[in-house]
Design an enzyme around this catalytic site. Sequence first.
Site, PDB file in Angstrom:
ATOM      1  N   ALA A  28      -9.009  -3.036  -4.962  1.00  0.00           N
ATOM      2  CA  ALA A  28      -9.597  -2.043  -4.059  1.00  0.00           C
ATOM      3  C   ALA A  28      -8.557  -1.198  -3.306  1.00  0.00           C
ATOM      4  O   ALA A  28      -8.458   0.005  -3.516  1.00  0.00           O
ATOM      5  CB  ALA A  28     -10.540  -2.733  -3.077  1.00  0.00           C
ATOM      6  N   ASN A  74       0.834  -1.215   0.000  1.00  0.00           N
ATOM      7  CA  ASN A  74       0.000   0.000   0.000  1.00  0.00           C
ATOM      8  C   ASN A  74       0.865   1.259   0.000  1.00  0.00           C
ATOM      9  O   ASN A  74       0.521   2.247  -0.636  1.00  0.00           O
ATOM     10  CB  ASN A  74      -0.968   0.005   1.184  1.00  0.00           C
ATOM     11  CG  ASN A  74      -2.196  -0.829   0.895  1.00  0.00           C
ATOM     12  OD1 ASN A  74      -3.053  -0.446   0.104  1.00  0.00           O
ATOM     13  ND2 ASN A  74      -2.261  -2.006   1.508  1.00  0.00           N
ATOM     14  N   HIS A 113      -8.391  -0.655   5.489  1.00  0.00           N
ATOM     15  CA  HIS A 113      -8.752  -1.943   6.097  1.00  0.00           C
ATOM     16  C   HIS A 113      -9.281  -2.870   5.002  1.00  0.00           C
ATOM     17  O   HIS A 113     -10.096  -2.455   4.182  1.00  0.00           O
ATOM     18  CB  HIS A 113      -9.812  -1.739   7.191  1.00  0.00           C
ATOM     19  CG  HIS A 113     -10.158  -3.017   7.868  1.00  0.00           C
ATOM     20  ND1 HIS A 113      -9.334  -3.606   8.803  1.00  0.00           N
ATOM     21  CD2 HIS A 113     -11.208  -3.866   7.697  1.00  0.00           C
ATOM     22  CE1 HIS A 113      -9.877  -4.758   9.193  1.00  0.00           C
ATOM     23  NE2 HIS A 113     -11.004  -4.929   8.537  1.00  0.00           N
ATOM     24  N   GLU A 164     -10.507   6.581  18.409  1.00  0.00           N
ATOM     25  CA  GLU A 164     -10.106   5.695  19.515  1.00  0.00           C
ATOM     26  C   GLU A 164     -10.695   4.283  19.391  1.00  0.00           C
ATOM     27  O   GLU A 164     -10.260   3.379  20.097  1.00  0.00           O
ATOM     28  CB  GLU A 164     -10.465   6.345  20.863  1.00  0.00           C
ATOM     29  CG  GLU A 164     -11.938   6.445  21.201  1.00  0.00           C
ATOM     30  CD  GLU A 164     -12.684   7.540  20.436  1.00  0.00           C
ATOM     31  OE1 GLU A 164     -12.077   8.247  19.612  1.00  0.00           O
ATOM     32  OE2 GLU A 164     -13.904   7.667  20.662  1.00  0.00           O
ATOM     33  N   ILE A 205      -2.311  -0.852  17.521  1.00  0.00           N
ATOM     34  CA  ILE A 205      -3.460   0.017  17.809  1.00  0.00           C
ATOM     35  C   ILE A 205      -2.961   1.271  18.525  1.00  0.00           C
ATOM     36  O   ILE A 205      -2.146   1.203  19.448  1.00  0.00           O
ATOM     37  CB  ILE A 205      -4.520  -0.751  18.631  1.00  0.00           C
ATOM     38  CG1 ILE A 205      -5.133  -1.848  17.740  1.00  0.00           C
ATOM     39  CG2 ILE A 205      -5.609   0.194  19.143  1.00  0.00           C
ATOM     40  CD1 ILE A 205      -6.167  -2.717  18.398  1.00  0.00           C
TER      41      ILE A 205
HETATM   42  C1  GAR Z   1      -3.233  -4.763   3.811  1.00  0.00           C
HETATM   43  O1  GAR Z   1      -4.130  -5.686   3.274  1.00  0.00           O
HETATM   44  C2  GAR Z   1      -3.940  -3.830   4.779  1.00  0.00           C
HETATM   45  O2  GAR Z   1      -5.240  -3.486   4.373  1.00  0.00           O
HETATM   46  C3  GAR Z   1      -3.985  -4.680   6.014  1.00  0.00           C
HETATM   47  O3  GAR Z   1      -2.728  -5.323   6.048  1.00  0.00           O
HETATM   48  C4  GAR Z   1      -2.211  -5.452   4.713  1.00  0.00           C
HETATM   49  C5  GAR Z   1      -0.841  -4.800   4.656  1.00  0.00           C
HETATM   50  O4  GAR Z   1      -0.221  -5.023   3.420  1.00  0.00           O
HETATM   51  N1  GAR Z   1      -4.222  -3.862   7.171  1.00  0.00           N
HETATM   52  C6  GAR Z   1      -4.937  -4.263   8.209  1.00  0.00           C
HETATM   53  O5  GAR Z   1      -5.418  -5.370   8.306  1.00  0.00           O
HETATM   54  C7  GAR Z   1      -5.120  -3.215   9.293  1.00  0.00           C
HETATM   55  N2  GAR Z   1      -6.215  -3.575  10.157  1.00  0.00           N
HETATM   56  P1  GAR Z   1       0.964  -4.084   2.886  1.00  0.00           P
HETATM   57  O6  GAR Z   1       2.015  -3.999   4.003  1.00  0.00           O
HETATM   58  O7  GAR Z   1       1.484  -4.831   1.690  1.00  0.00           O
HETATM   59  O8  GAR Z   1       0.390  -2.753   2.539  1.00  0.00           O
END
Ligand code: GAR
Length: 197
Positions: free
Chosen positions: A178, A16, A108, A146, A91
């Site tokens: 997405a 990301n 997310h 929060e 968190i």
């Molecule tokens: C992604 O799918 C992101 O949406 C998720 O972790 C992955 C990280 O991938 N995040 C969560 O679950 C946060 N609650 P990346 O390091 O390749 O971007």
Amino acid sequence: MVKAKIAVLVSGGGTNLQALIDAEKSGIIVSGEIMLVISNNENAYALTRAKNNNIATAYIPSKAPDFETQLIKILKDNDIDIIILAGFMKILSGDFTKTFENRIINVHPSLIPSFCGKGFYGLKVHEEALKYGVKVTGATVHFVNEIPDGGNIILQKAVYIEEGDTPEILQKRVMEQAEWKILPQAAELLSQKYIKE
Ligand code: GAR
């Protein structure tokens, strides 16, 4: 015009983050500039991606007792306007989120309010979506407050489940169709609010 200064918080692979970097290069993000990438994991490949693109990096150990104090200092020292959580697996407290109210967003990998909140992160989200048997999932970009995954929704995009999906296959499709699209779009939308004339 002075662009909004963006910090990206990461913990893992950083695809990301890569989507954000690419979006800045291709002109999808024009109102903000990624100034800093911060990780709670020293070995996160995301840090390498930042270095490869000449973006400053910082590492704050997850277990540091003053983790958030260190984080706030580095964000303030760098005049950061916007914080993007891109696969950041820690968190943040209410005190922290209030300090940067309406300035923190997170991606997310589900359609909130499904499969979200404490314990729902990474591959686990897709495992649960497949276990439940939903036919449509997706990704959400939301403000961070929060409540884990509880802030106002900015953008969402749906992704269909397909025959034979495994959590890994689904995770990749949700990212490609997405996350990598709506996260840069939301970053641009928020950056427009924090441009300085
Ligand atoms: C992604 O799918 C992101 O949406 C998720 O972790 C992955 C990280 O991938 N995040 C969560 O679950 C946060 N609650 P990346 O390091 O390749 O971007």
